[in-house]
Design a protein around this motif. Sequence first.
Motif, PDB file in Angstrom:
ATOM      1  N   ALA A   1       4.118  12.700  23.319  1.00 10.63           N
ATOM      2  CA  ALA A   1       4.717  11.314  22.829  1.00 10.63           C
ATOM      3  C   ALA A   1       4.489  11.373  21.121  1.00 10.63           C
ATOM      4  CB  ALA A   1       4.521  10.160  23.766  1.00 10.63           C
ATOM      5  N   LYS A   2       3.139  11.615  20.835  1.00  8.23           N
ATOM      6  CA  LYS A   2       2.742  11.227  19.686  1.00  8.23           C
ATOM      7  C   LYS A   2       3.198  12.568  18.705  1.00  8.23           C
ATOM      8  CE  LYS A   2      -1.593  10.789  20.736  1.00  8.23           C
ATOM      9  NZ  LYS A   2      -3.131  10.639  20.565  1.00  8.23           N
ATOM     10  N   ARG A   3       3.548  13.831  19.214  1.00  8.53           N
ATOM     11  CA  ARG A   3       4.012  14.722  18.330  1.00  8.53           C
ATOM     12  C   ARG A   3       5.462  14.398  18.046  1.00  8.53           C
ATOM     13  NH1 ARG A   3       1.630  18.301  22.075  1.00  8.53           N
ATOM     14  NH2 ARG A   3       3.651  18.774  22.935  1.00  8.53           N
ATOM     15  N   LEU A   4       6.315  14.055  19.121  1.00  8.81           N
ATOM     16  CA  LEU A   4       7.560  13.674  18.864  1.00  8.81           C
ATOM     17  C   LEU A   4       7.821  12.309  17.751  1.00  8.81           C
ATOM     18  CD1 LEU A   4       9.142  13.485  22.536  1.00  8.81           C
ATOM     19  CD2 LEU A   4       9.700  14.809  20.817  1.00  8.81           C
ATOM     20  N   MET A   5       6.811  11.378  17.927  1.00 10.22           N
ATOM     21  CA  MET A   5       7.031  10.414  16.897  1.00 10.22           C
ATOM     22  C   MET A   5       6.663  10.970  15.561  1.00 10.22           C
ATOM     23  SD  MET A   5       5.648   6.901  19.053  1.00 10.22           S
ATOM     24  CE  MET A   5       4.056   7.657  19.298  1.00 10.22           C
ATOM     25  N   ARG A   6       5.547  11.957  15.432  1.00  8.19           N
ATOM     26  CA  ARG A   6       5.147  12.271  14.173  1.00  8.19           C
ATOM     27  C   ARG A   6       6.416  13.133  13.559  1.00  8.19           C
ATOM     28  NH1 ARG A   6       0.551  14.736  16.300  1.00  8.19           N
ATOM     29  NH2 ARG A   6      -0.838  13.076  16.671  1.00  8.19           N
ATOM     30  N   GLU A   7       6.925  13.753  14.409  1.00  4.59           N
ATOM     31  CA  GLU A   7       8.104  14.760  13.917  1.00  4.59           C
ATOM     32  C   GLU A   7       9.316  13.800  13.347  1.00  4.59           C
ATOM     33  OE1 GLU A   7       9.366  18.754  12.985  1.00  4.59           O
ATOM     34  OE2 GLU A   7       7.502  17.669  13.365  1.00  4.59           O
ATOM     35  N   VAL A   8       9.406  12.720  13.993  1.00  6.26           N
ATOM     36  CA  VAL A   8      10.641  11.991  13.442  1.00  6.26           C
ATOM     37  C   VAL A   8      10.411  11.565  12.047  1.00  6.26           C
ATOM     38  CG1 VAL A   8      11.842   9.822  14.006  1.00  6.26           C
ATOM     39  CG2 VAL A   8      11.514  11.463  15.709  1.00  6.26           C
ATOM     40  N   ILE A   9       9.185  10.859  12.187  1.00  5.93           N
ATOM     41  CA  ILE A   9       8.764  10.590  10.878  1.00  5.93           C
ATOM     42  C   ILE A   9       8.746  11.636   9.620  1.00  5.93           C
ATOM     43  CG2 ILE A   9       6.707   9.372   9.582  1.00  5.93           C
ATOM     44  CD1 ILE A   9       8.199   7.536  11.181  1.00  5.93           C
ATOM     45  N   ARG A  10       8.242  12.909  10.076  1.00  4.86           N
ATOM     46  CA  ARG A  10       8.087  13.818   9.257  1.00  4.86           C
ATOM     47  C   ARG A  10       9.509  14.257   8.542  1.00  4.86           C
ATOM     48  NH1 ARG A  10       8.480  19.126   8.601  1.00  4.86           N
ATOM     49  NH2 ARG A  10       9.241  19.689  10.831  1.00  4.86           N
ATOM     50  N   LEU A  11      10.441  14.105   9.490  1.00  4.74           N
ATOM     51  CA  LEU A  11      11.801  14.682   9.025  1.00  4.74           C
ATOM     52  C   LEU A  11      12.572  13.787   8.314  1.00  4.74           C
ATOM     53  CD1 LEU A  11      12.950  16.997  12.270  1.00  4.74           C
ATOM     54  CD2 LEU A  11      12.000  17.701   9.903  1.00  4.74           C
ATOM     55  N   ASN A  12      12.032  12.549   8.404  1.00  6.41           N
ATOM     56  CA  ASN A  12      12.892  11.510   7.754  1.00  6.41           C
ATOM     57  C   ASN A  12      12.262  10.852   6.786  1.00  6.41           C
ATOM     58  OD1 ASN A  12      15.550  11.188   9.460  1.00  6.41           O
ATOM     59  ND2 ASN A  12      14.162  11.121  10.931  1.00  6.41           N
ATOM     60  N   LEU A  13      10.728  11.503   6.207  1.00  4.96           N
ATOM     61  CA  LEU A  13      10.147  10.785   5.367  1.00  4.96           C
ATOM     62  C   LEU A  13      10.735  10.489   3.967  1.00  4.96           C
ATOM     63  CD1 LEU A  13       7.130   9.839   4.971  1.00  4.96           C
ATOM     64  CD2 LEU A  13       6.586  12.200   4.182  1.00  4.96           C
TER      65      LEU A  13
ATOM     66  N   GLY B   1       0.659  -1.182  -0.019  1.00  8.59           N
ATOM     67  CA  GLY B   1       0.109   0.176  -0.004  1.00  8.59           C
ATOM     68  C   GLY B   1       0.769   1.175   0.011  1.00  8.59           C
ATOM     69  N   PRO B   2       0.212   2.525   0.094  1.00  8.25           N
ATOM     70  CA  PRO B   2       0.876   3.908  -0.061  1.00  8.25           C
ATOM     71  C   PRO B   2       1.434   4.036   1.607  1.00  8.25           C
ATOM     72  CG  PRO B   2      -1.544   4.146   0.181  1.00  8.25           C
ATOM     73  CD  PRO B   2      -1.223   2.614   0.027  1.00  8.25           C
ATOM     74  N   ASN B   3       2.385   4.990   1.444  1.00 11.89           N
ATOM     75  CA  ASN B   3       2.794   5.372   2.759  1.00 11.89           C
ATOM     76  C   ASN B   3       1.853   5.681   3.670  1.00 11.89           C
ATOM     77  OD1 ASN B   3       5.512   4.651   2.420  1.00 11.89           O
ATOM     78  ND2 ASN B   3       6.099   6.716   2.897  1.00 11.89           N
ATOM     79  N   LYS B   4       1.524   5.524   4.606  1.00 13.56           N
ATOM     80  CA  LYS B   4       0.749   5.748   5.895  1.00 13.56           C
ATOM     81  C   LYS B   4       1.270   5.515   7.132  1.00 13.56           C
ATOM     82  CE  LYS B   4      -3.218   6.592   3.098  1.00 13.56           C
ATOM     83  NZ  LYS B   4      -3.867   7.696   3.433  1.00 13.56           N
ATOM     84  N   PHE B   5       1.066   6.279   8.058  1.00 15.80           N
ATOM     85  CA  PHE B   5       1.575   6.197   9.445  1.00 15.80           C
ATOM     86  C   PHE B   5       0.544   6.471  10.436  1.00 15.80           C
ATOM     87  CE2 PHE B   5       4.762   7.788   6.431  1.00 15.80           C
ATOM     88  CZ  PHE B   5       5.830   6.948   6.462  1.00 15.80           C
ATOM     89  N   GLY B   6       0.569   5.772  11.445  1.00 18.55           N
ATOM     90  CA  GLY B   6      -0.525   5.894  12.547  1.00 18.55           C
ATOM     91  C   GLY B   6       0.386   6.083  13.934  1.00 18.55           C
ATOM     92  N   PHE B   7       0.063   6.939  14.766  1.00 15.98           N
ATOM     93  CA  PHE B   7       0.596   6.994  15.932  1.00 15.98           C
ATOM     94  C   PHE B   7      -0.379   6.853  17.084  1.00 15.98           C
ATOM     95  CE2 PHE B   7       2.338   9.389  12.757  1.00 15.98           C
ATOM     96  CZ  PHE B   7       3.568   9.127  12.818  1.00 15.98           C
TER      97      PHE B   7
END
Length: 112
Positions: A58-70, A37-43
Amino acid sequence: MLQRKFRLRQKSGFKAIFEIGKNYSAKNVAIYVLFKGPNKFGFIASKKVGNAVQRNRAKRLMREVIRLNLPEIRKDIQIICIARARIKGVSYSEVESNIMYILKRANTLIKR
């Protein structure tokens, strides 16, 4: 902020990844990975993490890591990041190193 097209929002999407996907874990974070499937991320941050403020952080930290390393993450995977109770009070750099270690172990990063 992670763009809307990359967010996993429906219960059926989470359920499919939990049932079919493989799980990996580190000190502060666990992930489930589904290679289709396409790129999808859940937290997810459960009440074990703490009150609403701590769970949202905690969710903001994880989201930011994914966003910056996408750009480094493969385009054909779906990932759920789950915050563990130990994530309380942890710095961004530690969360980033945990998530990147797991993603590398799960073979989800683009090889350059």
